[in-house]
Design a protein around this motif. Structure first.
Motif, short mmCIF file in Angstrom:
data_model
loop_
_atom_site.label_atom_id
_atom_site.label_comp_id
_atom_site.label_asym_id
_atom_site.label_seq_id
_atom_site.Cartn_x
_atom_site.Cartn_y
_atom_site.Cartn_z
N ILE A 87 0.84 -1.20 0.00
CA ILE A 87 0.00 0.00 0.00
C ILE A 87 0.88 1.25 0.00
O ILE A 87 0.64 2.21 -0.75
CB ILE A 87 -0.93 0.02 1.23
N GLU A 88 1.93 1.23 0.82
CA GLU A 88 2.81 2.40 0.92
C GLU A 88 3.63 2.62 -0.34
O GLU A 88 3.97 3.76 -0.68
CB GLU A 88 3.70 2.27 2.15
N GLU A 89 3.96 1.53 -1.04
CA GLU A 89 4.70 1.67 -2.30
C GLU A 89 3.91 2.47 -3.33
O GLU A 89 4.48 3.18 -4.16
CB GLU A 89 5.02 0.28 -2.87
N GLY A 90 2.57 2.37 -3.26
CA GLY A 90 1.73 3.11 -4.20
C GLY A 90 1.56 4.57 -3.82
O GLY A 90 0.94 5.34 -4.57
N GLY A 91 2.09 4.94 -2.66
CA GLY A 91 1.98 6.33 -2.20
C GLY A 91 0.75 6.52 -1.34
O GLY A 91 -0.34 6.10 -1.73
N LEU A 92 0.92 7.15 -0.21
CA LEU A 92 -0.18 7.33 0.73
C LEU A 92 -1.03 8.56 0.40
O LEU A 92 -1.94 8.90 1.16
CB LEU A 92 0.35 7.43 2.16
N GLU A 93 -0.73 9.22 -0.71
CA GLU A 93 -1.51 10.41 -1.09
C GLU A 93 -2.74 10.04 -1.92
O GLU A 93 -3.55 10.90 -2.24
CB GLU A 93 -0.65 11.37 -1.92
N GLU B 48 -6.21 9.38 -3.20
CA GLU B 48 -7.50 9.78 -2.63
C GLU B 48 -8.37 8.55 -2.36
O GLU B 48 -8.48 7.64 -3.18
CB GLU B 48 -8.22 10.73 -3.59
N GLY B 49 -9.00 8.53 -1.18
CA GLY B 49 -9.91 7.43 -0.83
C GLY B 49 -9.21 6.16 -0.41
O GLY B 49 -9.84 5.10 -0.34
N LEU B 50 -7.92 6.26 -0.09
CA LEU B 50 -7.16 5.08 0.34
C LEU B 50 -7.82 4.46 1.58
O LEU B 50 -8.17 5.17 2.52
CB LEU B 50 -5.73 5.50 0.66
N LEU B 51 -8.01 3.17 1.55
CA LEU B 51 -8.70 2.36 2.57
C LEU B 51 -10.22 2.39 2.42
O LEU B 51 -10.91 1.43 2.77
CB LEU B 51 -8.34 2.78 4.01
N ARG B 52 -10.74 3.51 1.87
CA ARG B 52 -12.19 3.63 1.73
C ARG B 52 -12.69 2.98 0.44
O ARG B 52 -13.71 2.28 0.43
CB ARG B 52 -12.61 5.11 1.77
N ILE B 53 -11.96 3.17 -0.67
CA ILE B 53 -12.37 2.61 -1.97
C ILE B 53 -11.93 1.16 -2.04
O ILE B 53 -10.74 0.85 -1.90
CB ILE B 53 -11.76 3.43 -3.13
N PRO B 54 -12.86 0.22 -2.27
CA PRO B 54 -12.50 -1.20 -2.26
C PRO B 54 -11.96 -1.67 -3.61
O PRO B 54 -12.22 -1.06 -4.65
CB PRO B 54 -13.84 -1.89 -1.96
N GLY B 55 -11.22 -2.78 -3.59
CA GLY B 55 -10.86 -3.45 -4.83
C GLY B 55 -12.04 -4.28 -5.32
O GLY B 55 -12.98 -4.54 -4.56
N GLU C 53 3.36 -7.17 -8.41
CA GLU C 53 3.04 -6.10 -9.35
C GLU C 53 1.60 -6.16 -9.81
O GLU C 53 1.04 -5.16 -10.27
CB GLU C 53 3.98 -6.17 -10.56
N SER C 54 0.99 -7.35 -9.70
CA SER C 54 -0.41 -7.51 -10.12
C SER C 54 -1.39 -6.98 -9.09
O SER C 54 -2.59 -6.92 -9.35
CB SER C 54 -0.70 -9.00 -10.40
N VAL C 55 -0.89 -6.61 -7.91
CA VAL C 55 -1.77 -6.15 -6.83
C VAL C 55 -1.86 -4.63 -6.85
O VAL C 55 -0.87 -3.93 -6.57
CB VAL C 55 -1.26 -6.63 -5.45
N LYS C 56 -3.03 -4.12 -7.18
CA LYS C 56 -3.23 -2.67 -7.17
C LYS C 56 -3.32 -2.18 -5.72
O LYS C 56 -3.58 -2.95 -4.80
CB LYS C 56 -4.52 -2.33 -7.93
N GLN C 57 -3.14 -0.89 -5.55
CA GLN C 57 -3.10 -0.33 -4.20
C GLN C 57 -4.41 -0.57 -3.44
O GLN C 57 -4.40 -0.98 -2.28
CB GLN C 57 -2.79 1.16 -4.26
#
Length: 618
Positions: free
Chosen positions: A308-314, A316-323, A347-351
Motif C-alpha cells: 500500500i505504501e509503495e503506491g503512495g499514501l496520497e 485519494e480514498g485510500l482504505l475507503r475505496i474497495p478493490g 506487481e499484479s496487486v493494485k493499491q
C-alpha cells in the motif's frame, strides 16, 4: 464468510442534544459503505465451523477471572494462606480490593450451591487489611491528597457533548479541524480511584462541564522524573504482574462506573493449520518465524502494508475505496498458493486491492484482533461517561491483549496514522479512517452478534469513536500507568523482604554465624561505590564499566552518551536507539529506561538496583 449484516438504508431516528449543532455535518456514511463492501466481499466465502460451547454460569466466569488475576488459591481445593497472594492483595487499592472481593463472594456462593467440599475462605479474613485502611489509597496518601493530585489533570476537555439514539447517550466524534487542547492524563493514581473521587465531587460542577461543547483533547503522558514505562520495557515476570493488576483495575473501573464487564469465553473454531487467511495469529507467527526468526508481526500483514505504501499514501480514498470483489477472491487464492514460495507477482496487486486484502485479513482472523476474551470489553468502552475514562479503559485493555494481537494492532495503528498524515491529499481524516476500519475490527462473525437498526447505529457510532481514540492516542495506550508499576515494585520489595527473612531464619536454624552472613550481605550490596555515585555496566561496549556521579539534571540519555562517545572502530557505529540503559534488580525485575529518566530520582526510588547498558531483546 457469510455474515448476516443488516443493510441500513435509512438511519434510525435520533435526537440531538441542545449542544450538538457541531454534529450537523457529521456523517457515518463511510461506515455504512464499508459494511456494504464487507457484505459483497463475503459472498461465496465459506463460513468457518464454530463449535457451540455451553454458556458458563456467573460463578464459572468469576472463577476464570480469579485465575487470570493470579488469585486461584483464594477458592477451591488450593484455597489457603498463599504468601504470594497475600502480598499481592496487600498492594491493591480500595476499588481493586472491592472488585476482587465481589468475585470471591460470587465464586464462594456458587461453590456452596454446588455442594463443593472445598475450603472456602471468608472474604472478611482475606480483605481485613484493606478494610482497616479503606480511607487510604496506595503509598499512604489520603483521599483528599489524591483529589488534589488529580485536579491538576482535570480540564474542560474531559467531558463531551452527547448524541442520543433512542435512550442511548453516546460521546460522539468531533471534526478533525476543531482546535484540540493538550491534556495530561493522570497515570499516578488508580483510574478507578479517580472515578470514585470524580463521582464524589460536585454534581453541579460535573453538569456544567458536561454542557460544554468541548473539542477532543490531545491526551498525552505527563512528564515523570522516574521515567515513563512502555509496554515492552519490563521483564516477563514483571509484565505478568502488570497484566494481573490491569485486569483487576479494569474490572474495578467498570464496577465503579456501573458497566458490566464479563469476559467472553474463547469459542472453539475448527481452523486450518497452515496458510494465510482464516489462520490464528499464533499459528501464522509460528510458521513465519521458521522463515524469519524473531518476527513478531505476520509477514503477509507486513507485506500488504508495504505494498500500500509503495503506491503512495496520497491516493485519494485510500482504505475507503474497495478493490473488485472477484479480483480480491482470486488474489487470496493465489497468495495462499505462492506467498511462502516467493513466486507471487506483487506487481499484479493494485493499491486498493492491497488495502482490501489487509482489511480482509483482519476480518477473517478466527479470533478477533482485539481478542475474543476482551472484544466485548472494547465495545463497552463506548458506555463510559467521559473520554478520559474511555482512554483509561483502552489503555488497560491494550495491556491485557496477547502479545501477538497487541504487536499486530500496534503495527496497524501506526500505519493508519501514516495514512492520516497525508489527509490533505488522500482526504482520509482520522474520523474517516476510524469509520472505515471500525467494522473490520469490531464485527466478529464467531460471536454471532445480531442487532436491530437502532442498536446497529449505536454500535456504529460507538465503535467508530473507540477506533478514533485507538488511532489518536497511541502514545498513551502503550504506556504502563505509573501506579501499576509502583504496585509491582511494592510486590517485589515485599516478596524480597519475606524471602530474605526466611533465608536468615533458615541460616540461623542451620547454626551458621548470622552476624557473618549479614556482614557479607552488606558488603555485597555496598560494592565499594561512594554515596551519590552509581556504577554502570556495559559488557558489550569497549568501556565495560563507569562510575557516574549523580546530579539533579543527569538523565539516562546523558549516561548513554558518555559511553557511546568513547566507542571506536566497529562499535563506534552504534547509534542512539540501538542500546538502552536498564534498571535491574532491587524492587524491579528489569526495566528499560526512557531517555528523559532523571537518574537521581530513580536511584532514590530503587537504591538497590544495578545499572546496565545493553540492546533490547527481540
Amino acid at each position: 464468510m457469510n455474515q448476516e449484516i443488516t443493510k441500513v438504508r435509512e438511519k434510525p431516528p435520533f435526537d440531538r442534544s441542545s449542544s450538538q449543532d457541531s454534529l450537523d455535518e457529521l456523517s457515518m456514511e463511510p461506515y455504512w459503505m464499508e459494511i456494504e463492501n464487507i457484505e459483497k466481499s463475503s459472498e461465496n466465502r465459506q463460513d468457518q465451523e464454530v463449535v457451540v460451547v455451553k454458556e458458563p454460569d456467573e460463578g464459572e466466569l468469576e472463577e476464570e477471572w480469579l485465575k487470570e488475576a493470579g488469585l486461584s488459591d483464594l477458592f477451591g481445593e488450593s484455597a489457603g494462606d498463599s504468601q504470594e497472594s497475600m502480598v499481592f492483595l496487600s498492594t491493591l487499592t480500595r476499588t481493586q480490593a472491592a472488585a476482587v472481593q465481589k468475585r470471591v463472594e460470587t465464586v464462594s456462593q456458587t461453590l456452596r450451591k454446588k455442594n463443593k467440599q472445598y475450603q472456602i475462605p471468608d472474604v472478611r479474613d482475606i480483605f481485613a487489611q484493606q478494610k482497616e485502611s479503606k480511607e487510604k489509597v496506595p503509598d499512604g496518601i489520603d483521599t483528599q491528597s489524591v483529589r488534589t493530585n488529580e485536579n491538576k489533570y482535570q480540564g474542560k476537555d474531559d467531558q463531551a457533548s452527547s448524541l442520543v439514539v433512542g435512550k442511548k447517550e453516546l460521546i460522539p466524534l468531533v471534526a478533525e479541524e476543531a482546535p484540540a487542547s493538550e491534556t495530561d492524563i493522570n497515570l499516578d493514581v488508580s483510574f478507578a480511584e479517580q472515578a470514585v473521587n470524580q463521582k464524589e465531587s460536585s454534581k453541579e460542577k460535573a453538569q456544567k462541564s458536561k454542557d460544554c461543547d468541548a473539542p477532543l483533547s490531545n491526551f498525552r503522558c505527563p512528564k515523570d522524573k522516574t521515567g515513563i514505562t512502555r509496554i515492552g520495557d519490563l521483564a516477563p515476570q514483571d509484565m505478568k504482574k502488570v497484566c494481573r493488576l490491569a485486569l483487576i483495575e479494569l474490572t474495578a473501573l467498570y464496577d465503579v462506573l456501573g458497566i458490566e464487564l464479563k469476559q467472553q469465553k474463547a469459542v472453539k473454531i475448527k481452523t486450518k493449520d497452515s496458510g494465510l487467511f482464516c489462520i490464528p495469529l499464533t499459528v501464522l507467527l509460528e510458521q513465519d518465524q521458521r522463515k524469519v526468526p524473531g518476527t513478531r508481526i505476520p509477514l503477509i500483514f507486513q507485506k500488504l502494508i508495504s505494498r500500500i505504501e509503495e503506491g503512495g499514501l496520497e491516493t485519494e480514498g485510500l482504505l475507503r475505496i474497495p478493490g473488485a470483489a472477484g479480483r480480491i477472491k482470486n488474489l487470496c487464492q493465489e497468495l495462499e498458493a505462492k506467498f511462502y514460495e516467493g513466486t507471487f507477482n506483487w506487481e499484479s496487486v493494485k493499491q486498493h486491492d492491497a488495502a482490501s486484502l489487509l482489511k480482509l485479513f483482519i476480518r477473517e482472523l478466527p479470533q478477533p484482533l482485539l481478542s475474543v476474551e476482551y472484544l466485548k470489553a472494547f465495545q463497552a468502552v463506548q458506555n463510559l461517561p467521559t473520554r478520559k475514562q474511555q482512554l483509561q479503559a483502552l489503555n488497560l485493555l491494550v495491556i491485557l491483549l496477547p502479545d501477538a494481537n497487541r504487536d499486530t494492532l500496534k503495527a496497524l495503528l501506526e500505519f493508519l496514522q501514516r495514512v492520516i498524515d497525508n489527509r490533505e491529499k488522500n482526504k482520509m481524516t482520522t474520523m474517516n479512517v476510524a469509520m472505515v476500519m471500525a467494522p473490520n475490527l469490531f464485527m466478529c462473525h464467531t460471536l454471532g452478534l445480531k442487532s436491530n437498526e437502532q442498536r446497529e447505529f449505536v454500535m456504529a457510532a460507538g465503535t467508530a469513536n473507540i477506533m478514533h481514540l485507538l488511532i489518536k492516542c497511541q502514545q498513551v495506550l502503550w504506556t504502563i500507568p505509573k501506579f501499576i508499576v509502583n504496585q509491582v515494585r511494592k510486590q517485589n520489595s515485599e516478596n524480597h523482604r519475606k524471602d530474605k527473612k526466611a533465608m536468615k531464619k533458615l541460616l540461623k536454624k542451620m547454626a551458621y554465624d548470622r552476624e557473618k552472613y549479614e556482614k557479607q550481605d552488606k558488603n555485597t550490596s555496598d560494592a565499594d561505590v561512594p554515596e551519590g555515585v552509581i556504577r554502570v555496566q556495559a559488557p558489550h561496549l569497549s568501556k565495560v564499566s563507569m562510575a557516574i556521579q549523580l546530579t539533579e539534571e543527569l538523565k539516562a540519555s546523558d549516561v548513554l552518551a558518555r559511553f557511546l562517545s568513547q566507542e571506536s572502530g566497529i562499535a563506534q557505529t552504534l547509534k542512539k536507539g540501538e542500546v538502552f540503559l536498564y534498571e535491574i534488580g532491587g524492587n524491579i525485575g528489569e526495566r528499560c529506561l526512557d531517555d528523559n529518566t532523571y537518574m537521581k530520582d530513580l536511584y532514590q526510588l530503587n537504591p538497590n538496583a544495578e545499572w546496565v547498558i545493553k540492546s533490547k531483546p527481540l
